[in-house]
Design an enzyme around this catalytic site. Sequence first.
Site, PDB file in Angstrom:
ATOM      1  N   ILE A 155      35.942  40.307  42.828  1.00 24.25           N
ATOM      2  CA  ILE A 155      37.081  39.527  42.455  1.00 24.25           C
ATOM      3  C   ILE A 155      36.570  38.006  42.995  1.00 24.25           C
ATOM      4  O   ILE A 155      36.135  37.479  43.712  1.00 24.25           O
ATOM      5  CB  ILE A 155      37.988  39.892  43.610  1.00 24.25           C
ATOM      6  CG1 ILE A 155      38.625  41.398  43.434  1.00 24.25           C
ATOM      7  CG2 ILE A 155      39.616  38.948  43.353  1.00 24.25           C
ATOM      8  CD1 ILE A 155      39.291  42.031  44.710  1.00 24.25           C
ATOM      9  N   CYS A 156      37.375  37.011  41.761  1.00 18.91           N
ATOM     10  CA  CYS A 156      37.005  35.941  42.065  1.00 18.91           C
ATOM     11  C   CYS A 156      38.254  35.045  42.669  1.00 18.91           C
ATOM     12  O   CYS A 156      39.338  34.801  41.997  1.00 18.91           O
ATOM     13  CB  CYS A 156      36.753  34.908  40.926  1.00 18.91           C
ATOM     14  SG  CYS A 156      36.447  33.235  40.769  1.00 18.91           S
ATOM     15  N   LEU A 157      38.124  35.092  44.034  1.00 22.09           N
ATOM     16  CA  LEU A 157      39.477  34.441  44.586  1.00 22.09           C
ATOM     17  C   LEU A 157      39.096  33.326  45.766  1.00 22.09           C
ATOM     18  O   LEU A 157      38.060  33.727  46.590  1.00 22.09           O
ATOM     19  CB  LEU A 157      40.348  35.487  45.166  1.00 22.09           C
ATOM     20  CG  LEU A 157      41.742  35.221  45.586  1.00 22.09           C
ATOM     21  CD1 LEU A 157      42.405  34.691  44.748  1.00 22.09           C
ATOM     22  CD2 LEU A 157      42.338  36.644  46.262  1.00 22.09           C
TER      23      LEU A 157
END
Lengths: 153, 472
Positions: free
Chosen positions: A87-89
Amino acid sequence: MAAPLPKRIIKETERLQNEPVPGISALPHDDNARYFDVMVEGPGGSCYEGGVFNLELFLPDDYPMTAPKIRFLTRIYHPNIDRLGRICLDVLKNNWSPALQIRTILLSIQALLGAPNPEDPLNEAVAKQWKENQAEAIKTAREWTALYATAKK
Amino acid sequence: MASQQGSRKRVKISRTESVPVLLSTTPKPSTSTATTIMPSNQGGAALAPHELALQTLHSDIDAMRSLVTCKICARMLYEPFALSCGHTYCYSCLSTWLVSNKKKTCPDCRANITQQPTPSYIVRELVLIFLSRNELLPDGETSEEHHTLAREEAKIVADDRANTDPVLGGLFKGCFTGRGARLTPIYDPGDGVERCPECHWELEDGFCDQCGHYMDGVDPSDFSEDDYDEEVDAYYRNMDDLEHSAFGPDGQDDYFGQDDFEGQHSSDSDVIHEVVVRRPRPHEQPVRIMASLSSGISDDSEEEDEEEDDMDGFVVNDDDDVDADGSDDDDAEDNDETPVPQVVSARRLVRRQAAPVVISDDEEEDDSEDEAPVSSGRQRRKRDTTARSAPARTIYSDEESESESSSGGEGGYNHDLENGGGFSPLTGGAGDLDSVQSSYDSEQSVALHNGWPDSEDDGSEPSDSEDDGYSG
């Protein structure tokens, strides 16, 4: 586990079970209290609505000084989530703060499903599609949700 | 219990939670008695007013306890420290968080943290109240375990505070006061950009994308090296001016001009003879100077006296003029500008020998008067202050003795010896000019070394006050 579980993790786990966040659940493994099986429902009104996504969550030794490690196990068509479920968060990376918790992070992930951000993509192909033909991308996302995220519970 | 739920929340939340609980329990007395600490329900059916009050109190206490719980570790705030943004955490959590992150932010509001967190004594006292009674603690937790934890935490703080390591010492592992905290951007003249002092990556708005190092633009520690150099340069330029003006054409003529020496030569042959006899003594002096430099100040005054004796031999005719403009000048200067870079008396010796125009009856006054035409008041004063406050010299003993032996020793003394021996006007004059030059070079280098601590003080003053700001 050699070291005793920090009070913080015990408290968080208790609270996750006693006051579960709607649409989110996280259960620690019996043999490893730092490893959680997570379930997140696709937010209503999004192309992931109706889907139930499984994730794995691990609390590193230096948690809460570092963010938990989280990964989607269910396949998902999303510009900020790659094929491996990573996840790109920002809050999972450089914007992590020790005041954040498992529950707040899971809420952020749920919010990310409701608001894909193709401008900061992790999955280039999906992001490209999302920018060029959003309707098509959303359609694909729905299909994937139906295909991968609904059948099993 | 509501307290368990609300323990990690803000009061507001736990309060709103506790109110419905309270309301809902009112019609069900059985549950309410179960949650009260002292089950004093004689009637059993209805909740007595005092029980209701007790329950309210209980939920309030839970709320308060959740307030004095660290949001990071979920333990009580045994050693609470408040950030400049107002959020409070326990020391070990805050220390771990701030030390491990180059860009220091508040865990709650992400405010940039540039000031050292400050202890919050009231919160600490409040925690102690909670610790003192089992009734005030969550179920299953005892006062003893909490006191043990509190002692452990207090020891962590005390250990860090007592640590005197220049880099990692002090609270928060020195990350606010240590050397790491004072890193300044490196200016890269080639690319015309500022670079990260940690990884040399180009800084953008004070932030390093490479390693995350963050520079606060208004940080007083931002005093850049350029500024510093400029200041130092200015200082030395000033010094140069002084020297030059002192040894301008006039000064040279008056002082080192061949006339004077000739006059000296012809008028006072006895004295010169005496000088010739005595001259070897200064020759010994480099050694003795170095000895005194390394050994400290102890024999300073003694040396001075000897020096005066030596100089007593020199009698010069321009006594009177010197007296006239010298003394006024001298008094004023001496009184006014005491806090000026100190110059070592070793230098003073060199200078005296380089400029062998000395008449003296009493020490200080004559001394300065003699040199009045040559040296500006500032230099004289420097010498005088040095004579009084010699300790500074020990710091730079190495450099001094070095410059002493290189320029002063060979240049100054030998020339003097020549002068004493031959007193040929030409060699005497020229040699003296040289020696003066060399001795002034050495002087300048001494002044250079002397200048450092002063200007360094200037430079570090802001950061000192910055420290104060942190600790306060």
